[in-house]
Design a protein around this motif. Structure first.
Motif, PDB file in Angstrom:
ATOM      1  N   ILE A 144       0.674  -1.106   0.044  1.00 34.12           N
ATOM      2  CA  ILE A 144       0.138  -0.012   0.065  1.00 34.12           C
ATOM      3  C   ILE A 144       0.928   1.250   0.119  1.00 34.12           C
ATOM      4  O   ILE A 144       0.448   2.208  -0.479  1.00 34.12           O
ATOM      5  CB  ILE A 144      -1.068  -0.078   1.131  1.00 34.12           C
ATOM      6  N   GLU A 145       1.903   1.105   0.631  1.00 29.06           N
ATOM      7  CA  GLU A 145       2.843   2.298   0.804  1.00 29.06           C
ATOM      8  C   GLU A 145       3.261   3.011  -0.466  1.00 29.06           C
ATOM      9  O   GLU A 145       3.528   4.134  -0.569  1.00 29.06           O
ATOM     10  CB  GLU A 145       4.016   1.962   1.652  1.00 29.06           C
ATOM     11  N   THR A 146       3.656   2.269  -1.541  1.00 27.28           N
ATOM     12  CA  THR A 146       4.080   2.676  -2.629  1.00 27.28           C
ATOM     13  C   THR A 146       3.108   2.561  -3.810  1.00 27.28           C
ATOM     14  O   THR A 146       3.484   2.926  -4.968  1.00 27.28           O
ATOM     15  CB  THR A 146       5.395   1.713  -3.099  1.00 27.28           C
ATOM     16  N   ALA A 147       1.743   1.956  -3.670  1.00 26.01           N
ATOM     17  CA  ALA A 147       0.892   1.990  -4.838  1.00 26.01           C
ATOM     18  C   ALA A 147       0.589   3.341  -5.411  1.00 26.01           C
ATOM     19  O   ALA A 147       0.241   3.265  -6.687  1.00 26.01           O
ATOM     20  CB  ALA A 147      -0.221   1.078  -4.150  1.00 26.01           C
ATOM     21  N   SER A 148       0.418   4.239  -4.619  1.00 25.42           N
ATOM     22  CA  SER A 148      -0.094   5.460  -5.230  1.00 25.42           C
ATOM     23  C   SER A 148       0.964   6.526  -5.169  1.00 25.42           C
ATOM     24  O   SER A 148       0.782   7.696  -5.345  1.00 25.42           O
ATOM     25  CB  SER A 148      -1.537   5.844  -4.325  1.00 25.42           C
ATOM     26  N   SER A 149       2.249   6.254  -5.409  1.00 23.02           N
ATOM     27  CA  SER A 149       3.371   7.424  -5.010  1.00 23.02           C
ATOM     28  C   SER A 149       3.382   8.197  -6.436  1.00 23.02           C
ATOM     29  O   SER A 149       3.853   9.239  -6.296  1.00 23.02           O
ATOM     30  CB  SER A 149       4.631   6.411  -4.998  1.00 23.02           C
ATOM     31  N   GLY A 150       2.830   7.758  -7.383  1.00 28.79           N
ATOM     32  CA  GLY A 150       2.904   8.612  -8.605  1.00 28.79           C
ATOM     33  C   GLY A 150       1.550   9.320  -9.226  1.00 28.79           C
ATOM     34  O   GLY A 150       1.648  10.093 -10.106  1.00 28.79           O
ATOM     35  N   LYS A 151       0.673   9.036  -8.165  1.00 25.23           N
ATOM     36  CA  LYS A 151      -0.720   9.801  -8.539  1.00 25.23           C
ATOM     37  C   LYS A 151      -0.653  11.121  -8.373  1.00 25.23           C
ATOM     38  O   LYS A 151       0.112  11.589  -7.195  1.00 25.23           O
ATOM     39  CB  LYS A 151      -1.708   9.085  -7.674  1.00 25.23           C
ATOM     40  N   SER A 152      -1.525  12.141  -9.120  1.00 25.13           N
ATOM     41  CA  SER A 152      -1.470  13.342  -8.942  1.00 25.13           C
ATOM     42  C   SER A 152      -2.698  13.847  -8.208  1.00 25.13           C
ATOM     43  O   SER A 152      -3.751  13.422  -8.352  1.00 25.13           O
ATOM     44  CB  SER A 152      -1.381  14.005 -10.185  1.00 25.13           C
ATOM     45  N   ILE A 153      -2.546  15.000  -7.302  1.00 25.61           N
ATOM     46  CA  ILE A 153      -3.498  15.194  -6.546  1.00 25.61           C
ATOM     47  C   ILE A 153      -4.609  16.085  -7.201  1.00 25.61           C
ATOM     48  O   ILE A 153      -5.603  16.708  -6.893  1.00 25.61           O
ATOM     49  CB  ILE A 153      -3.143  16.151  -5.318  1.00 25.61           C
ATOM     50  N   THR A 154      -4.083  16.361  -8.474  1.00 26.67           N
ATOM     51  CA  THR A 154      -5.112  17.374  -9.353  1.00 26.67           C
ATOM     52  C   THR A 154      -6.240  16.442 -10.020  1.00 26.67           C
ATOM     53  O   THR A 154      -7.139  16.857 -10.391  1.00 26.67           O
ATOM     54  CB  THR A 154      -4.152  17.896 -10.520  1.00 26.67           C
ATOM     55  N   GLU A 155      -6.060  14.977  -9.669  1.00 24.99           N
ATOM     56  CA  GLU A 155      -7.213  14.352 -10.048  1.00 24.99           C
ATOM     57  C   GLU A 155      -7.909  13.562  -8.873  1.00 24.99           C
ATOM     58  O   GLU A 155      -7.530  13.750  -7.768  1.00 24.99           O
ATOM     59  CB  GLU A 155      -6.474  12.938 -11.117  1.00 24.99           C
ATOM     60  N   PRO A 156      -9.351  13.150  -9.146  1.00 21.45           N
ATOM     61  CA  PRO A 156      -9.928  12.734  -7.871  1.00 21.45           C
ATOM     62  C   PRO A 156      -9.417  11.589  -7.345  1.00 21.45           C
ATOM     63  O   PRO A 156      -8.393  10.868  -7.790  1.00 21.45           O
ATOM     64  CB  PRO A 156     -11.229  12.017  -8.597  1.00 21.45           C
ATOM     65  N   PHE A 157      -9.305  11.565  -6.008  1.00 17.22           N
ATOM     66  CA  PHE A 157      -8.608  10.569  -5.327  1.00 17.22           C
ATOM     67  C   PHE A 157      -9.550   9.991  -4.135  1.00 17.22           C
ATOM     68  O   PHE A 157     -10.565  10.682  -3.804  1.00 17.22           O
ATOM     69  CB  PHE A 157      -7.433  10.928  -4.806  1.00 17.22           C
ATOM     70  N   THR A 158      -9.259   8.803  -3.352  1.00 13.12           N
ATOM     71  CA  THR A 158      -9.935   8.349  -2.441  1.00 13.12           C
ATOM     72  C   THR A 158      -8.924   8.245  -1.050  1.00 13.12           C
ATOM     73  O   THR A 158      -7.558   8.099  -1.263  1.00 13.12           O
ATOM     74  CB  THR A 158     -10.501   7.003  -2.419  1.00 13.12           C
ATOM     75  N   ILE A 159      -9.301   8.586   0.118  1.00 11.74           N
ATOM     76  CA  ILE A 159      -8.407   8.380   1.160  1.00 11.74           C
ATOM     77  C   ILE A 159      -9.257   7.652   2.498  1.00 11.74           C
ATOM     78  O   ILE A 159     -10.408   8.202   2.611  1.00 11.74           O
ATOM     79  CB  ILE A 159      -7.906  10.128   1.646  1.00 11.74           C
ATOM     80  N   LEU A 160      -8.497   7.142   3.232  1.00 14.61           N
ATOM     81  CA  LEU A 160      -9.282   6.316   4.373  1.00 14.61           C
ATOM     82  C   LEU A 160      -8.612   6.890   5.682  1.00 14.61           C
ATOM     83  O   LEU A 160      -7.372   6.884   5.812  1.00 14.61           O
ATOM     84  CB  LEU A 160      -8.751   4.806   4.185  1.00 14.61           C
ATOM     85  N   LEU A 161      -9.224   7.464   6.375  1.00 13.49           N
ATOM     86  CA  LEU A 161      -9.188   8.027   7.796  1.00 13.49           C
ATOM     87  C   LEU A 161      -9.433   6.792   8.736  1.00 13.49           C
ATOM     88  O   LEU A 161     -10.309   6.576   8.796  1.00 13.49           O
ATOM     89  CB  LEU A 161     -10.016   9.357   7.931  1.00 13.49           C
TER      90      LEU A 161
END
Length: 660
Positions: free
Chosen positions: A233-250
């Protein structure tokens, strides 16, 4: 003499000019390097500043070179002292710019804790004669059969090798901690390796409330490891840009530590899944009930169980469980502990919420009780924690707590938009750097700056209190008493309704721009009734999706048992003849779909069969577990009396149920 003195003073001045030039260039280089780190933040302004610094550096180099080599014409004599002073001031300015960025960048960088200290402990029952590692001889020791689990396998294997435990002991592998713990309490296992957070993991389970007293630690070992080494999980989204829609689990951490350094277990009390679209500033938010009965991703065969149980096996297990169930990839996670929430709320000056009733819980250090009174008010950190944690006093239990947690989040977001004080900003940054852990990279966190700019622009052009449009989602479900295969006891589970799950998935995918938006063609309202915002997933739904559960046949005649089994599609065989059922091969409340073969019912053969018992088939019900904590069973009797396939959706107060 005078000429020699003049030459000496000139050399000294030149040395000072050269020295201060080197310092100035070093400070400017430091400032430029730090400015370059702030990628995606005001790119044009940053490069203009870097260009100005570069031009000034070039000017100072040329000027200093001409002064030192004496190429300044007599008519253009320079005050060397003034030049040195300018270089000194320039150095301080560059150093301050670089230093501030260095501090802020360092705090942001520490949000993603690349290394974590994991702890594994070897437990035995308190009545075991063993007191130290040398006493562990000729015992059966439990260990997780997951080679990537730091606390359940990696560290235990090191302890086993270091103490040669494999020589005189049997090492028994398990798929999960719960089965291991059950065997330990049943004396079928002498010792077990477990996470250092075992007390918070198990003390909420019925029967293990006193686990800290019931057991004792023989040995413990800490190991600092890179998260990426044990987690995909730690490296799975390292290249994703915050300018695109995303999901986050709190994820909320049941920890009283000031700093979140050691591996912290998300106990499932706070699981909030958010989708956010930075283009539209729209978000969806769902609080996942801790007792949600869903497939656990990291268990062999992915059997259904309480989602809170996935937390004991690390971030990957919890995140994979949630994203598999909701068919939505989770890009990021963020974990925050109790102390962090308290400090964060205090740092923003408190949050304003409407408290529905008197609420009391222990404080963040578990040192004393704190109560808050009803009414709209500004809560400080400790009071906000009471509001966010309390569930037993609420009529709708865990669901009410979930709503309160969402209210705290929205209140924090709206409060932060007005923060303009630099010291306040630094206090907030310092708080979250200590008490929060995430897999967001520093670059990704910095890119939230542009999202913040958009929110500020909206706040300047709108009087709306909520700058982000948050669509609340709700996972509708039904309460059922289901036999837990691993805990080997009947527990209350929240069985989600599949249609509710589908509606939630659709809403999240729409916000993530992964599905087309379903346009509402009809809308009606009454001027006499206040408008209530729709909560997606709340229904009503016709189907509940509950399971057919095996009843307790003991005390029934063969005719009664046979008739009920035939009506509900249960295969039964009888051992003996006549009398009543005195035992059954499968436990009551076990899911019928998990039964292999026939249920063997043993008859007493000593009591005359009642030929009228077949008329009582409709009254047959699954057994309720014994629990001496509360009179829980009375509260759910009416629901248990019904066939479990037709059990209606219920919102039973969690405090009145035999929960974990």
């Amino acid at each position: 003499m005078a000429k020699e003195k003049e030459i000496k003073e000139k050399k000294t001045a030149n040395i000072f000019i050269g020295l201060f030039l080197i310092i100035a260039l070093g400070c400017s280089g430091f400032a430029i390097y730090e400015l370059l780190l702030l990628s995606s933040i005001e790119t044009l302004i940053r490069f203009i500043v870097i260009g100005i610094i570069g031009v000034l550096d070039l000017y100072f180099i040329i000027k200093a070179n001409r002064i030192i080599k004496g190429k300044i014409k007599k008519k253009k004599s320079v005050n060397k002292g003034l030049f040195i002073t300018i270089l000194f001031i320039y150095s301080i300015i560059c150093f301050l710019v670089g230093g501030i960025i260095f501090y802020v960048y360092g705090k942001i960088d520490s949000l993603n804790k690349n290394t974590v200290t994991y702890t594994s402990k070897l437990l035995v029952m308190n009545n075991n004669a063993a007191t130290d590692i040398d006493d562990i001889n000729e015992m059966t020791i439990g260990i997780l059969d997951d080679q990537k689990n730091p606390e359940g396998y990696i560290i235990p294997q090191e302890i086993i090798r270091e103490n040669k435990l494999q020589d005189e002991n049997e090492i028994k592998k398990y798929d999960d901690y719960t089965s291991m713990l059950v065997d330990l309490y049943a004396n079928e296992l002498d010792a077990m390796f477990v996470s250092g957070s075992y007390v918070s993991m198990f003390s909420g389970i019925t029967g293990y409330e006193n686990i800290e007293i019931d057991t004792k630690v023989i040995t413990s070992k800490d190991k600092k490891m890179k998260k990426a080494a044990t987690s995909s999980i730690e490296t799975a989204s390292s290249g994703k840009s915050i300018t695109e829609p995303f999901t986050i689990l709190l994820m909320g951490i049941d920890s009283t530590d000031e700093v979140l350094e050691k591996n912290a277990i998300a106990n499932g009390d706070t699981l909030i899944l958010i989708t956010f679209n930075p283009k539209t500033l729209n978000a969806t938010m769902i609080s996942i009930p801790r007792d949600s009965y869903v497939p656990i991703a990291c268990w062999s065969g992915k059997p259904e169980n309480k989602i809170t149980h996935a937390a004991a096996y690390g971030n990957d297990c919890m995140i994979n469980t949630i994203q598999n169930y909701f068919d939505t990839k989770i890009d990021y996670y963020a974990k925050i502990n109790f102390k962090g929430l308290v400090k964060l709320v205090n740092a923003v000056g408190g949050v304003e919420v409407d408290v529905p009733q008197v609420l009391c819980t222990d404080d963040s250090s578990r040192g004393g009780e704190i109560c808050i009174q009803p009414g709209r008010q500004v809560l400080n950190g400790e009071q906000a924690l009471v509001f966010a944690r309390n569930r037993k006093a609420l009529a709708n239990g865990d669901f009410g707590r979930a709503q309160h947690q969402q209210e705290i989040i929205m209140a924090l977001v709206n409060k932060m938009k007005n923060i303009k004080d630099v010291s306040k900003f630094m206090e907030i940054l310092n708080t979250i750097s200590n008490s929060l852990d995430t897999n967001l990279t520093t670059k990704q966190i910095l890119s939230f700056y542009n999202v913040g700019k958009d929110i500020i622009k909206k706040s300047l052009s709108s009087d709306d209190a909520d700058l982000i449009n948050i669509q609340q989602l709700f996972l509708q479900g039904t309460g059922q008493m289901i036999y837990d295969e691993r805990a080997r006891m009947v527990l209350w589970d929240y069985v989600p309704i599949n249609d509710s799950r589908k509606d939630i998935i659709q809403a999240m995918k729409e916000n993530l721009e992964l599905a087309n938006h379903n346009i509402i063609k009809e809308f009606s309202f009454s001027i006499n009734e206040p408008y209530e915002k729709e909560i997606i997933g709340k229904g009503p739904y016709k189907k509940t999706g509950t399971y057919t559960l095996l009843p307790d046949f003991t005390g029934d005649s063969e005719a009664t048992a046979r008739a009920y089994a035939l009506k509900n599609g249960i295969s039964v065989t009888f051992k003996g003849s006549g009398g009543t059922v005195i035992s059954q091969s499968y436990p009551a409340n076990k899911r019928v779909d998990l039964i292999k073969g026939s249920v063997v019912l043993t008859l007493s053969g000593s009591v005359k069969q009642d030929t009228d018992d077949s008329d009582k088939v409709s009254d047959k019900k699954p057994v309720k577990p014994n629990n001496d904590k509360d009179d829980e069973d009375d509260d759910i009797k009416d629901n248990d009396d019904k066939n479990e396939n037709n059990n209606p959706s219920i919102d039973v107060p969690e405090s009145s149920l035999p929960t974990e």
